[in-house]
Design a protein around this motif. Sequence first.
Motif, short mmCIF file in Angstrom:
data_model
loop_
_atom_site.label_atom_id
_atom_site.label_comp_id
_atom_site.label_asym_id
_atom_site.label_seq_id
_atom_site.Cartn_x
_atom_site.Cartn_y
_atom_site.Cartn_z
N GLY A 93 0.86 -1.27 -0.28
CA GLY A 93 0.12 0.11 -0.06
C GLY A 93 0.65 0.99 -0.19
O GLY A 93 1.90 0.91 -0.20
N ALA A 94 0.29 2.61 0.28
CA ALA A 94 -0.96 2.61 0.03
C ALA A 94 -1.37 4.15 -0.74
O ALA A 94 -0.51 4.50 -1.29
CB ALA A 94 -2.40 2.59 0.69
N THR A 95 -2.17 4.51 -1.91
CA THR A 95 -2.83 4.91 -2.27
C THR A 95 -3.26 6.18 -1.11
O THR A 95 -3.81 5.92 -0.38
CB THR A 95 -3.37 4.78 -3.54
OG1 THR A 95 -4.66 4.89 -2.66
CG2 THR A 95 -2.81 3.55 -4.44
N GLN A 96 -3.15 7.90 -1.34
CA GLN A 96 -4.26 8.29 -0.89
C GLN A 96 -4.58 9.54 -1.60
O GLN A 96 -3.79 9.88 -2.49
CB GLN A 96 -3.01 9.12 0.47
CG GLN A 96 -2.75 9.85 1.14
CD GLN A 96 -2.58 10.09 2.26
OE1 GLN A 96 -1.97 9.77 2.59
NE2 GLN A 96 -2.44 12.03 2.59
N GLU A 97 -5.54 9.41 -1.82
CA GLU A 97 -6.71 9.84 -2.85
C GLU A 97 -7.88 11.54 -1.66
O GLU A 97 -8.53 10.10 -0.90
CB GLU A 97 -7.80 8.86 -3.15
CG GLU A 97 -6.04 8.42 -4.49
CD GLU A 97 -6.47 6.64 -5.02
OE1 GLU A 97 -7.43 7.33 -5.89
OE2 GLU A 97 -6.50 5.87 -4.52
N GLU A 98 -8.10 12.05 -2.25
CA GLU A 98 -9.51 12.74 -1.07
C GLU A 98 -10.29 12.60 -2.08
O GLU A 98 -11.13 13.82 -3.35
CB GLU A 98 -8.67 14.55 -1.46
CG GLU A 98 -7.41 14.67 -0.65
CD GLU A 98 -7.87 14.61 0.81
OE1 GLU A 98 -9.21 14.61 0.98
OE2 GLU A 98 -6.70 14.89 1.74
N ARG A 99 -11.05 11.35 -2.42
CA ARG A 99 -12.10 10.94 -3.23
C ARG A 99 -13.29 10.23 -1.93
O ARG A 99 -12.61 9.55 -0.93
CB ARG A 99 -11.35 10.20 -3.91
CG ARG A 99 -10.67 10.80 -5.31
CD ARG A 99 -10.48 9.46 -6.62
NE ARG A 99 -10.78 9.42 -7.36
CZ ARG A 99 -11.43 9.81 -8.56
NH1 ARG A 99 -11.77 10.89 -7.98
NH2 ARG A 99 -12.55 9.47 -8.74
N THR A 100 -14.36 10.01 -2.65
CA THR A 100 -15.31 9.17 -1.70
C THR A 100 -15.77 7.90 -2.45
O THR A 100 -16.24 7.04 -1.91
CB THR A 100 -16.26 9.88 -1.73
OG1 THR A 100 -16.94 10.13 -2.95
CG2 THR A 100 -15.86 10.79 -0.86
N ASP A 101 -15.48 7.80 -3.57
CA ASP A 101 -15.47 5.98 -4.15
C ASP A 101 -14.88 5.27 -3.81
O ASP A 101 -13.92 5.14 -2.62
CB ASP A 101 -15.28 6.81 -5.77
CG ASP A 101 -13.90 6.67 -5.89
OD1 ASP A 101 -13.43 5.59 -6.22
OD2 ASP A 101 -13.71 7.83 -6.25
N ARG A 102 -15.78 3.71 -3.89
CA ARG A 102 -14.64 3.10 -3.42
C ARG A 102 -14.03 1.77 -4.58
O ARG A 102 -14.34 0.66 -4.78
CB ARG A 102 -15.67 1.68 -2.92
CG ARG A 102 -16.62 2.22 -1.41
CD ARG A 102 -16.85 1.87 -0.54
NE ARG A 102 -16.40 0.67 0.29
CZ ARG A 102 -15.32 1.14 1.06
NH1 ARG A 102 -15.53 1.82 2.16
NH2 ARG A 102 -14.87 0.17 1.25
N LEU A 103 -13.65 2.51 -5.76
CA LEU A 103 -13.56 1.93 -7.17
C LEU A 103 -11.95 1.56 -6.63
O LEU A 103 -10.64 2.36 -6.19
CB LEU A 103 -13.49 2.44 -8.28
CG LEU A 103 -15.20 2.71 -8.35
CD1 LEU A 103 -14.49 4.14 -9.87
CD2 LEU A 103 -16.23 1.64 -9.29
N VAL A 104 -11.95 0.34 -6.80
CA VAL A 104 -10.95 -0.59 -7.05
C VAL A 104 -9.50 -0.03 -8.10
O VAL A 104 -10.82 -0.47 -9.48
CB VAL A 104 -9.77 -2.00 -6.80
CG1 VAL A 104 -8.72 -2.44 -7.39
CG2 VAL A 104 -10.12 -2.50 -5.81
N THR A 105 -8.89 0.87 -8.55
CA THR A 105 -8.28 1.43 -10.72
C THR A 105 -7.36 0.86 -10.04
O THR A 105 -6.54 0.78 -9.83
CB THR A 105 -8.41 2.85 -10.01
OG1 THR A 105 -7.36 3.53 -9.32
CG2 THR A 105 -9.48 3.86 -9.57
N ALA A 106 -7.38 0.70 -11.77
CA ALA A 106 -6.24 0.41 -12.63
C ALA A 106 -4.51 0.73 -12.57
O ALA A 106 -3.42 0.10 -12.32
CB ALA A 106 -6.38 0.17 -14.55
N GLY A 107 -5.16 2.29 -12.41
CA GLY A 107 -3.92 3.58 -12.10
C GLY A 107 -3.45 3.39 -10.95
O GLY A 107 -2.00 3.34 -10.48
N GLY A 108 -3.52 2.68 -9.65
CA GLY A 108 -3.74 2.85 -7.99
C GLY A 108 -2.85 1.21 -8.48
O GLY A 108 -2.28 0.96 -7.57
N VAL A 109 -3.43 0.37 -8.95
CA VAL A 109 -3.13 -1.17 -9.34
C VAL A 109 -1.50 -1.28 -9.86
O VAL A 109 -0.65 -1.58 -8.75
CB VAL A 109 -4.11 -1.90 -9.21
CG1 VAL A 109 -3.17 -4.41 -9.97
CG2 VAL A 109 -5.56 -2.36 -8.59
#
Length: 331
Positions: free
Chosen positions: A232-248
């Motif tokens: 881990g871990a990404t840190q994003e000021e977002r509220t969604d629960r999507l696992v993104t290709a870019g994050g992975v």
Amino acid sequence: MSDVAVVGGGIIGLSIAWRLVERGRDVTVFDDGDEGAWHVAAGMLAPGGESAFEDPKLVRLMERSADLWPGFAAELGVDVGYDDTGTLSLAMTADDVAEAARVWTRQQLPLLRPTELRELEPALSPRVRAGVHSPRERQVDPRRVVAALREKLHDRIVPKRIESLSDVDATTVVVAAGCGTARLTGLPVRPVKGQVLRLRGEPGLLRHVLDATVDGRSVYVVPRRDGEIVVGATQEERTDRLVTAGGVYDLLRAAIELVPGLAELELAETTVGHRPGTPDNAPMIGFFGDGHIVAAGHHRNGILLAPVTAELVADLVVEGRECPDFDPRRF
């Protein structure tokens, strides 16, 4: 009617309830069943690495809680993955070394050469330029901790989503609902998204927690004794629960460049959680109304701060002792 109702069945709420029961209070825990930030967290107990540029009051709180963790884990009476092997803080490039050196200088830890680092962790990439060993930084498995706490409190946990604090019948109500605290209290707790990966292979590839900067990207790699490795871990000021290709991709790329052998492991789980942040990213611990206490907003440090938060809230409920440094009324 209970003496105390705790709204929130995550690691903070359960730890508070456990300490209050130990101190003779009749406690009910309301758990809405949602898996909070604890379910995603790697469980790094790192007051040094996490506190490099934090407020001194928060640094002291983190260090105090780190000192409580060995006893806290032992009291749970089961294996919760507590490990004191320590953390290797690593830098891959010259620019990464320059960035990490600010933290390492503050920690006053001796710089280790690449050959010394690979003696400690042979699986490290030969590209690693420098690093330090932080023996005081440890780890625990948050999922095991929560399971142990639930077992201790099982007859006091009520599976129920609380819509309003007016629906809770107790002398004292403690809101420890993570990101859900904002809805119940109106206090400024925001969700900070984090994506985390879990890999699985044979045990023994790594011994230490790795906290690294790889070509400017921060990544941590946390090995468990059973062969699981948390990345881990990404840190994003977002509220969604999507696992993104870019994050992975970003996490895997940095982790594999750090430890090439990770490429052979199974990608067993991808998860998203939301850290509960406050405007100053420090927790809120204290009264915010008549008979209402909040213990939330721990941001990146919820696992680390669970034991000390439980003690502070127990002191507040039982002895009336307040914690002015983290009073929620500062907002």
